[in-house]
Design a protein around this motif. Structure first.
Motif, PDB file in Angstrom:
ATOM      1  N   PHE A   1       0.707  -1.284  -0.132  1.00  0.00           N
ATOM      2  CA  PHE A   1      -0.089  -0.090   0.000  1.00  0.00           C
ATOM      3  C   PHE A   1       1.106   1.092  -0.127  1.00  0.00           C
ATOM      4  O   PHE A   1       2.041   1.382   0.595  1.00  0.00           O
ATOM      5  CB  PHE A   1      -0.946   0.075   1.222  1.00  0.00           C
ATOM      6  N   ILE A   2       0.265   2.392  -0.574  1.00  0.00           N
ATOM      7  CA  ILE A   2       0.973   3.552  -0.336  1.00  0.00           C
ATOM      8  C   ILE A   2       0.229   4.590   0.199  1.00  0.00           C
ATOM      9  O   ILE A   2      -1.149   4.658   0.134  1.00  0.00           O
ATOM     10  CB  ILE A   2       1.061   4.255  -1.802  1.00  0.00           C
ATOM     11  N   CYS A   3       0.842   5.126   1.164  1.00  0.00           N
ATOM     12  CA  CYS A   3       0.043   6.128   2.083  1.00  0.00           C
ATOM     13  C   CYS A   3      -0.258   7.708   1.517  1.00  0.00           C
ATOM     14  O   CYS A   3       0.447   8.169   0.938  1.00  0.00           O
ATOM     15  CB  CYS A   3       0.776   6.361   3.469  1.00  0.00           C
ATOM     16  N   PHE A   4      -1.465   8.002   1.743  1.00  0.00           N
ATOM     17  CA  PHE A   4      -1.923   9.279   0.942  1.00  0.00           C
ATOM     18  C   PHE A   4      -1.431  10.457   2.277  1.00  0.00           C
ATOM     19  O   PHE A   4      -1.215  11.626   1.639  1.00  0.00           O
ATOM     20  CB  PHE A   4      -3.345   9.560   0.929  1.00  0.00           C
ATOM     21  N   GLY A   5      -1.200  10.118   3.081  1.00  0.00           N
ATOM     22  CA  GLY A   5      -0.529  11.140   4.331  1.00  0.00           C
ATOM     23  C   GLY A   5       0.006  10.324   5.607  1.00  0.00           C
ATOM     24  O   GLY A   5       0.041   9.130   5.498  1.00  0.00           O
ATOM     25  N   PRO A   6       0.369  11.214   6.608  1.00  0.00           N
ATOM     26  CA  PRO A   6       1.003  10.507   7.830  1.00  0.00           C
ATOM     27  C   PRO A   6      -0.101   9.260   8.466  1.00  0.00           C
ATOM     28  O   PRO A   6      -1.354   9.504   8.278  1.00  0.00           O
ATOM     29  CB  PRO A   6       1.027  11.744   8.733  1.00  0.00           C
ATOM     30  N   ALA A   7       0.661   8.207   8.866  1.00  0.00           N
ATOM     31  CA  ALA A   7      -0.184   7.187   9.260  1.00  0.00           C
ATOM     32  C   ALA A   7       0.743   6.652  10.446  1.00  0.00           C
ATOM     33  O   ALA A   7       1.096   5.376  10.579  1.00  0.00           O
ATOM     34  CB  ALA A   7      -0.642   6.006   8.365  1.00  0.00           C
ATOM     35  N   SER A   8       0.884   7.283  11.461  1.00  0.00           N
ATOM     36  CA  SER A   8       1.898   6.974  12.528  1.00  0.00           C
ATOM     37  C   SER A   8       1.334   5.673  13.325  1.00  0.00           C
ATOM     38  O   SER A   8       2.223   5.064  13.995  1.00  0.00           O
ATOM     39  CB  SER A   8       2.057   8.321  13.495  1.00  0.00           C
ATOM     40  N   TRP A   9       0.262   5.474  13.328  1.00  0.00           N
ATOM     41  CA  TRP A   9      -0.238   4.249  13.813  1.00  0.00           C
ATOM     42  C   TRP A   9       0.129   3.127  13.321  1.00  0.00           C
ATOM     43  O   TRP A   9       0.201   1.889  13.854  1.00  0.00           O
ATOM     44  CB  TRP A   9      -1.769   4.353  14.244  1.00  0.00           C
ATOM     45  N   LEU A  10       0.494   3.039  12.218  1.00  0.00           N
ATOM     46  CA  LEU A  10       1.235   1.961  11.637  1.00  0.00           C
ATOM     47  C   LEU A  10       2.698   1.849  11.716  1.00  0.00           C
ATOM     48  O   LEU A  10       3.307   0.689  11.681  1.00  0.00           O
ATOM     49  CB  LEU A  10       1.070   2.051  10.060  1.00  0.00           C
ATOM     50  N   ASP A  11       3.408   2.809  12.613  1.00  0.00           N
ATOM     51  CA  ASP A  11       4.656   2.856  12.920  1.00  0.00           C
ATOM     52  C   ASP A  11       4.913   1.429  13.737  1.00  0.00           C
ATOM     53  O   ASP A  11       4.510   1.234  14.737  1.00  0.00           O
ATOM     54  CB  ASP A  11       5.228   4.058  13.395  1.00  0.00           C
ATOM     55  N   GLY A  12       6.267   0.794  13.305  1.00  0.00           N
ATOM     56  CA  GLY A  12       6.435  -0.468  14.245  1.00  0.00           C
ATOM     57  C   GLY A  12       5.582  -1.514  13.980  1.00  0.00           C
ATOM     58  O   GLY A  12       5.765  -2.322  14.756  1.00  0.00           O
ATOM     59  N   GLN A  13       4.417  -1.587  13.321  1.00  0.00           N
ATOM     60  CA  GLN A  13       3.584  -2.705  13.177  1.00  0.00           C
ATOM     61  C   GLN A  13       3.449  -2.995  11.817  1.00  0.00           C
ATOM     62  O   GLN A  13       2.806  -4.128  11.643  1.00  0.00           O
ATOM     63  CB  GLN A  13       2.332  -2.171  13.596  1.00  0.00           C
ATOM     64  N   TYR A  14       4.028  -2.415  10.830  1.00  0.00           N
ATOM     65  CA  TYR A  14       3.801  -2.763   9.374  1.00  0.00           C
ATOM     66  C   TYR A  14       5.366  -2.557   8.546  1.00  0.00           C
ATOM     67  O   TYR A  14       6.057  -1.770   9.121  1.00  0.00           O
ATOM     68  CB  TYR A  14       2.683  -2.113   8.625  1.00  0.00           C
ATOM     69  N   THR A  15       5.728  -3.379   7.733  1.00  0.00           N
ATOM     70  CA  THR A  15       6.979  -3.362   7.110  1.00  0.00           C
ATOM     71  C   THR A  15       6.771  -2.413   6.028  1.00  0.00           C
ATOM     72  O   THR A  15       6.054  -2.250   5.085  1.00  0.00           O
ATOM     73  CB  THR A  15       7.342  -4.592   6.616  1.00  0.00           C
ATOM     74  N   ILE A  16       7.839  -1.392   6.121  1.00  0.00           N
ATOM     75  CA  ILE A  16       8.113  -0.310   5.208  1.00  0.00           C
ATOM     76  C   ILE A  16       9.189  -0.902   4.215  1.00  0.00           C
ATOM     77  O   ILE A  16      10.102  -1.366   4.368  1.00  0.00           O
ATOM     78  CB  ILE A  16       8.818   1.165   5.930  1.00  0.00           C
ATOM     79  N   ILE A  17       8.693  -0.809   2.877  1.00  0.00           N
ATOM     80  CA  ILE A  17       9.493  -1.181   1.844  1.00  0.00           C
ATOM     81  C   ILE A  17      10.030  -0.105   0.665  1.00  0.00           C
ATOM     82  O   ILE A  17      11.034  -0.466  -0.060  1.00  0.00           O
ATOM     83  CB  ILE A  17       8.795  -2.243   0.819  1.00  0.00           C
ATOM     84  N   GLY A  18       9.386   1.084   0.950  1.00  0.00           N
ATOM     85  CA  GLY A  18       9.884   2.046  -0.030  1.00  0.00           C
ATOM     86  C   GLY A  18       9.193   3.403   0.194  1.00  0.00           C
ATOM     87  O   GLY A  18       8.404   3.410   1.096  1.00  0.00           O
ATOM     88  N   GLU A  19       9.415   4.190  -0.723  1.00  0.00           N
ATOM     89  CA  GLU A  19       8.792   5.607  -0.884  1.00  0.00           C
ATOM     90  C   GLU A  19       8.478   5.919  -2.069  1.00  0.00           C
ATOM     91  O   GLU A  19       9.597   5.845  -3.027  1.00  0.00           O
ATOM     92  CB  GLU A  19       9.694   6.576   0.061  1.00  0.00           C
ATOM     93  N   VAL A  20       7.584   6.783  -2.276  1.00  0.00           N
ATOM     94  CA  VAL A  20       7.309   7.295  -3.716  1.00  0.00           C
ATOM     95  C   VAL A  20       8.308   8.482  -3.763  1.00  0.00           C
ATOM     96  O   VAL A  20       8.107   9.323  -3.179  1.00  0.00           O
ATOM     97  CB  VAL A  20       5.476   7.685  -3.719  1.00  0.00           C
ATOM     98  N   THR A  21       8.926   8.688  -5.048  1.00  0.00           N
ATOM     99  CA  THR A  21       9.861   9.541  -5.252  1.00  0.00           C
ATOM    100  C   THR A  21       9.349  10.548  -6.240  1.00  0.00           C
ATOM    101  O   THR A  21       9.825  11.666  -6.499  1.00  0.00           O
ATOM    102  CB  THR A  21      11.299   9.034  -5.595  1.00  0.00           C
ATOM    103  N   SER A  22       8.198   9.851  -7.242  1.00  0.00           N
ATOM    104  CA  SER A  22       7.653  10.647  -8.064  1.00  0.00           C
ATOM    105  C   SER A  22       6.300  10.124  -8.626  1.00  0.00           C
ATOM    106  O   SER A  22       6.183   8.694  -8.494  1.00  0.00           O
ATOM    107  CB  SER A  22       8.532  11.104  -9.264  1.00  0.00           C
ATOM    108  N   GLY A  23       4.984  11.008  -8.741  1.00  0.00           N
ATOM    109  CA  GLY A  23       3.931  10.152  -9.091  1.00  0.00           C
ATOM    110  C   GLY A  23       2.937  10.336  -7.891  1.00  0.00           C
ATOM    111  O   GLY A  23       1.874   9.630  -8.256  1.00  0.00           O
ATOM    112  N   MET A  24       3.246  10.981  -6.885  1.00  0.00           N
ATOM    113  CA  MET A  24       2.143  10.939  -5.766  1.00  0.00           C
ATOM    114  C   MET A  24       0.930  11.778  -6.179  1.00  0.00           C
ATOM    115  O   MET A  24      -0.341  11.371  -5.843  1.00  0.00           O
ATOM    116  CB  MET A  24       2.664  11.654  -4.494  1.00  0.00           C
TER     117      MET A  24
END
Length: 177
Positions: free
Chosen positions: A122-145
């Motif tokens: 999934f790609i976050c539309f905005g901050p989602a701090s409740w997911l921190d430390g509970q879901y695996t981060i695999i990357g970040e959008v660098t263009s195309g948001m």
């Protein structure tokens, strides 16, 4: 002597940084446009390896954004479009980090069991701090948001999308189109 030692240490770090090279990226063509995602093998090497494997196998081509919740996230990676599907490979053990979920963060979807991520992300539309430390981060959008923002949103609550937008194709940034 200290200056020489400092120079040699700095030279060593520069050599390591050059050897590591740039972080891998994937380019996702959607029905709304192009999205580029910088992968983070430094945070989740096993999850990133899985994504790269599935991209090479063209697993994601034609897969819908089956769950899109306005203000939260857009999810894809299930070829059945139900949210219940995945790849033929075994689920992955969680690779949680101290990084924070923010606009453009790409994370792995899973069930209530932390060790059930497989192919959906999934790609976050905005901050989602409740997911921190509970879901695996695999990357970040660098263009195309702006493209992600245009994806068709789902029903209130579930986020299930009728006639969803799709991933047309995904390729490694240095791979063939």
């Amino acid at each position: 002597m200290r200056i020489l030692l400092a120079f040699l240490v700095a030279l060593g770090f520069a050599t390591v940084a050059q050897a590591a090279g740039p972080a891998p990226s994937i380019v996702m063509e959607t029905t709304k446009g192009t999205v580029t995602i910088r992968l983070r093998p430094d945070l989740a090497p096993n999850h990133v390896a899985r994504i790269e494997q599935l991209v090479r196998e063209k697993f994601y081509d034609g897969v819908p954004f089956h769950r899109v919740i306005a203000g939260f996230m857009a999810q894809t990676g299930d070829p059945t479009g139900t949210g219940e599907g995945g790849s033929k490979y075994p689920d992955l053990k969680a690779e949680f980090s101290k990084e924070s979920f923010k606009r453009g963060t790409v994370g792995m979807a899973r069930t209530s069991d932390p060790d059930t991520a497989n192919s959906q992300f999934f790609i976050c539309f905005g901050p989602a701090s409740w997911l921190d430390g509970q879901y695996t981060i695999i990357g970040e959008v660098t263009s195309g948001m702006d493209v992600v923002d245009k994806l068709k949103k789902g029903a209130a609550g579930s986020g299930t999308v009728q006639n969803p937008d799709k991933v047309k194709s995904i390729r490694l940034a240095d791979g063939p189109a």
